[in-house]
Design a protein around this motif. Structure first.
Motif, PDB file in Angstrom:
ATOM      1  N   ALA A 131     -27.840  -7.946   4.187  1.00  0.00           N
ATOM      2  CA  ALA A 131     -27.002  -8.557   5.859  1.00  0.00           C
ATOM      3  C   ALA A 131     -26.363  -6.570   5.563  1.00  0.00           C
ATOM      4  N   THR A 132     -25.653  -7.230   7.038  1.00  0.00           N
ATOM      5  CA  THR A 132     -24.773  -6.030   7.237  1.00  0.00           C
ATOM      6  C   THR A 132     -23.413  -6.754   7.696  1.00  0.00           C
ATOM      7  N   PHE A 133     -22.457  -5.481   7.559  1.00  0.00           N
ATOM      8  CA  PHE A 133     -21.027  -5.877   8.403  1.00  0.00           C
ATOM      9  C   PHE A 133     -20.550  -5.338   8.654  1.00  0.00           C
ATOM     10  N   ARG A 134     -19.006  -5.529   9.774  1.00  0.00           N
ATOM     11  CA  ARG A 134     -19.175  -4.743  10.894  1.00  0.00           C
ATOM     12  C   ARG A 134     -17.284  -4.556  10.913  1.00  0.00           C
ATOM     13  N   ARG A 135     -16.300  -4.068  10.306  1.00  0.00           N
ATOM     14  CA  ARG A 135     -15.460  -4.035  10.342  1.00  0.00           C
ATOM     15  C   ARG A 135     -14.782  -4.240  11.597  1.00  0.00           C
ATOM     16  N   ALA A 136     -13.772  -5.305  11.659  1.00  0.00           N
ATOM     17  CA  ALA A 136     -13.500  -6.467  12.673  1.00  0.00           C
ATOM     18  C   ALA A 136     -12.386  -4.818  13.321  1.00  0.00           C
ATOM     19  N   SER A 137     -11.717  -3.997  12.967  1.00  0.00           N
ATOM     20  CA  SER A 137     -10.556  -3.491  13.291  1.00  0.00           C
ATOM     21  C   SER A 137     -10.504  -2.452  12.983  1.00  0.00           C
ATOM     22  N   VAL A 138      -9.443  -0.854  13.600  1.00  0.00           N
ATOM     23  CA  VAL A 138      -9.190  -0.230  12.742  1.00  0.00           C
ATOM     24  C   VAL A 138      -8.700  -0.424  11.858  1.00  0.00           C
ATOM     25  N   VAL A 139      -9.140  -0.117  10.492  1.00  0.00           N
ATOM     26  CA  VAL A 139      -8.441  -0.105   9.140  1.00  0.00           C
ATOM     27  C   VAL A 139      -7.477   0.564   9.049  1.00  0.00           C
ATOM     28  N   VAL A 140      -6.305   0.205   8.471  1.00  0.00           N
ATOM     29  CA  VAL A 140      -4.869   1.446   7.560  1.00  0.00           C
ATOM     30  C   VAL A 140      -5.113   1.224   6.503  1.00  0.00           C
ATOM     31  N   GLY A 141      -4.542   2.643   5.707  1.00  0.00           N
ATOM     32  CA  GLY A 141      -4.060   2.287   3.945  1.00  0.00           C
ATOM     33  C   GLY A 141      -3.670   3.185   3.656  1.00  0.00           C
ATOM     34  N   GLY A 142      -2.497   3.219   2.940  1.00  0.00           N
ATOM     35  CA  GLY A 142      -2.016   4.159   2.432  1.00  0.00           C
ATOM     36  C   GLY A 142      -1.682   4.590   0.884  1.00  0.00           C
ATOM     37  N   ALA A 143      -1.491   5.968   0.863  1.00  0.00           N
ATOM     38  CA  ALA A 143      -1.823   6.385  -0.793  1.00  0.00           C
ATOM     39  C   ALA A 143      -0.450   7.676  -0.343  1.00  0.00           C
ATOM     40  N   PHE A 144      -0.330   7.312  -1.885  1.00  0.00           N
ATOM     41  CA  PHE A 144       1.243   8.134  -2.000  1.00  0.00           C
ATOM     42  C   PHE A 144       1.602   7.959  -3.416  1.00  0.00           C
ATOM     43  N   SER A 145       2.315   9.383  -4.144  1.00  0.00           N
ATOM     44  CA  SER A 145       2.499   9.777  -5.656  1.00  0.00           C
ATOM     45  C   SER A 145       3.486   9.431  -5.678  1.00  0.00           C
ATOM     46  N   ALA A 146       4.223   9.354  -6.953  1.00  0.00           N
ATOM     47  CA  ALA A 146       5.161  10.144  -7.221  1.00  0.00           C
ATOM     48  C   ALA A 146       5.097  10.362  -8.635  1.00  0.00           C
ATOM     49  N   GLY A 147       5.571  11.560  -9.107  1.00  0.00           N
ATOM     50  CA  GLY A 147       5.565  12.516 -10.406  1.00  0.00           C
ATOM     51  C   GLY A 147       3.867  11.972 -10.371  1.00  0.00           C
ATOM     52  N   SER A 148       3.571  11.258 -11.803  1.00  0.00           N
ATOM     53  CA  SER A 148       2.387  11.111 -12.545  1.00  0.00           C
ATOM     54  C   SER A 148       1.597  10.161 -12.081  1.00  0.00           C
ATOM     55  N   ARG A 149       1.996   8.992 -11.299  1.00  0.00           N
ATOM     56  CA  ARG A 149       1.962   7.747 -10.799  1.00  0.00           C
ATOM     57  C   ARG A 149       1.172   8.073  -9.554  1.00  0.00           C
ATOM     58  N   ALA A 150      -0.098   7.033  -9.087  1.00  0.00           N
ATOM     59  CA  ALA A 150      -0.646   7.295  -7.563  1.00  0.00           C
ATOM     60  C   ALA A 150      -0.961   5.781  -7.096  1.00  0.00           C
ATOM     61  N   LEU A 151      -1.559   5.665  -6.065  1.00  0.00           N
ATOM     62  CA  LEU A 151      -1.250   4.347  -5.674  1.00  0.00           C
ATOM     63  C   LEU A 151      -2.026   4.555  -4.095  1.00  0.00           C
ATOM     64  N   SER A 152      -2.932   3.982  -4.232  1.00  0.00           N
ATOM     65  CA  SER A 152      -3.769   3.912  -2.289  1.00  0.00           C
ATOM     66  C   SER A 152      -4.940   2.828  -2.303  1.00  0.00           C
ATOM     67  N   LEU A 153      -4.120   1.828  -1.018  1.00  0.00           N
ATOM     68  CA  LEU A 153      -4.040   0.295  -0.575  1.00  0.00           C
ATOM     69  C   LEU A 153      -4.968   0.019   0.311  1.00  0.00           C
ATOM     70  N   ASN A 154      -5.296  -0.461   0.539  1.00  0.00           N
ATOM     71  CA  ASN A 154      -6.455  -0.140   2.377  1.00  0.00           C
ATOM     72  C   ASN A 154      -6.469  -1.924   2.377  1.00  0.00           C
ATOM     73  N   VAL A 155      -6.868  -2.759   3.665  1.00  0.00           N
ATOM     74  CA  VAL A 155      -7.124  -4.052   4.134  1.00  0.00           C
ATOM     75  C   VAL A 155      -8.030  -4.136   5.297  1.00  0.00           C
ATOM     76  N   PHE A 156      -9.044  -5.033   5.444  1.00  0.00           N
ATOM     77  CA  PHE A 156      -9.296  -4.866   6.079  1.00  0.00           C
ATOM     78  C   PHE A 156     -10.869  -5.828   6.030  1.00  0.00           C
ATOM     79  N   THR A 157     -10.716  -6.280   7.600  1.00  0.00           N
ATOM     80  CA  THR A 157     -11.664  -7.365   7.902  1.00  0.00           C
ATOM     81  C   THR A 157     -12.737  -7.747   8.501  1.00  0.00           C
ATOM     82  N   ALA A 158     -13.982  -7.781   7.979  1.00  0.00           N
ATOM     83  CA  ALA A 158     -15.093  -7.336   8.637  1.00  0.00           C
ATOM     84  C   ALA A 158     -16.257  -8.966   8.901  1.00  0.00           C
ATOM     85  N   ARG A 159     -17.069  -8.699  10.056  1.00  0.00           N
ATOM     86  CA  ARG A 159     -17.603 -10.098  10.084  1.00  0.00           C
ATOM     87  C   ARG A 159     -19.066 -10.098  10.081  1.00  0.00           C
TER      88      ARG A 159
END
Length: 198
Positions: free
Chosen positions: A111-139
């Protein structure tokens, strides 16, 4: 085979992002921990080690060039529309190995899926903590029937409209990336089934 219920869990995957040291392109690849609608094991030995080396279903995206945007301590990534393909590992094919990214596309494409639009993800860090998330739709743009544990399946029957996936990256990159890559970051992806409308 009936389609999965809209907004129900479709799959869980884990993998890694690979940043090329040559042309700054990014690609992601990994394997399936769970795919709803396939009752059999997704690993060669259900009672043994679960991981990339025993995974029956893997995936790999085509390389793409992300655009980075910063807003204070928040780093945003904009990924263009692109494809990723799902592969079935057949007996005799090399086991998947994160040290050799090419092994994740060494299998039968199903199977092949295609991301339906531009994907935006965010990342940040504070001290010793870091978080990176994204979300996308694929057809789903292509699929083929495949056999797993003596039964026939087709992702077009299970996920005719595609998926929406949320991803979370690990807090630290891999210490020793393979040759040709400058950064390798592990991630987890959780997807739900889309339903109706294109």
């Amino acid at each position: 085979m009936t389609p999965l219920m809209t907004a129900s869990v479709a799959w869980y995957v884990t993998g890694r992002f690979y940043l090329s040291s040559e042309d700054a392109t990014l690609q992601d690849l990994g394997y399936f921990l769970h795919l709803e609608g396939l009752p059999g094991s997704l690993f060669e030995d259900p009672s043994g080690k679960v991981g990339e080396a025993t995974a029956r279903l893997t995936f790999r995206s085509t390389p793409f060039k992300p655009i980075t945007v910063t807003n204070g301590g928040l780093t945003l990534g904009r990924d263009p529309v692109g494809d990723f393909t799902v592969y079935l590992k057949q007996p005799g094919h090399a086991h998947a190995d994160f040290a050799r990214p090419e092994t994740f596309s060494d299998g039968l494409p199903i199977a092949t899926f295609r991301r339906a639009s531009v994907v935006v993800g965010g990342a940040f860090s504070a001290g010793s903590r870091a978080l990176s998330l994204n979300v996308f739709t694929a057809r789903l743009v292509w699929s083929a029937e495949f056999e797993l544990e003596g039964r026939l399946y087709d992702l077009k029957a299970l996920l005719p409209d595609g998926i929406t996936q949320w991803g979370e990256a690990g807090p630290e990159p891999i210490a020793d990336p393979p040759k040709g890559f400058s950064v390798v970051q592990p991630f987890l992806g959780s997807a739900v089934a889309l339903g109706g409308g294109r």
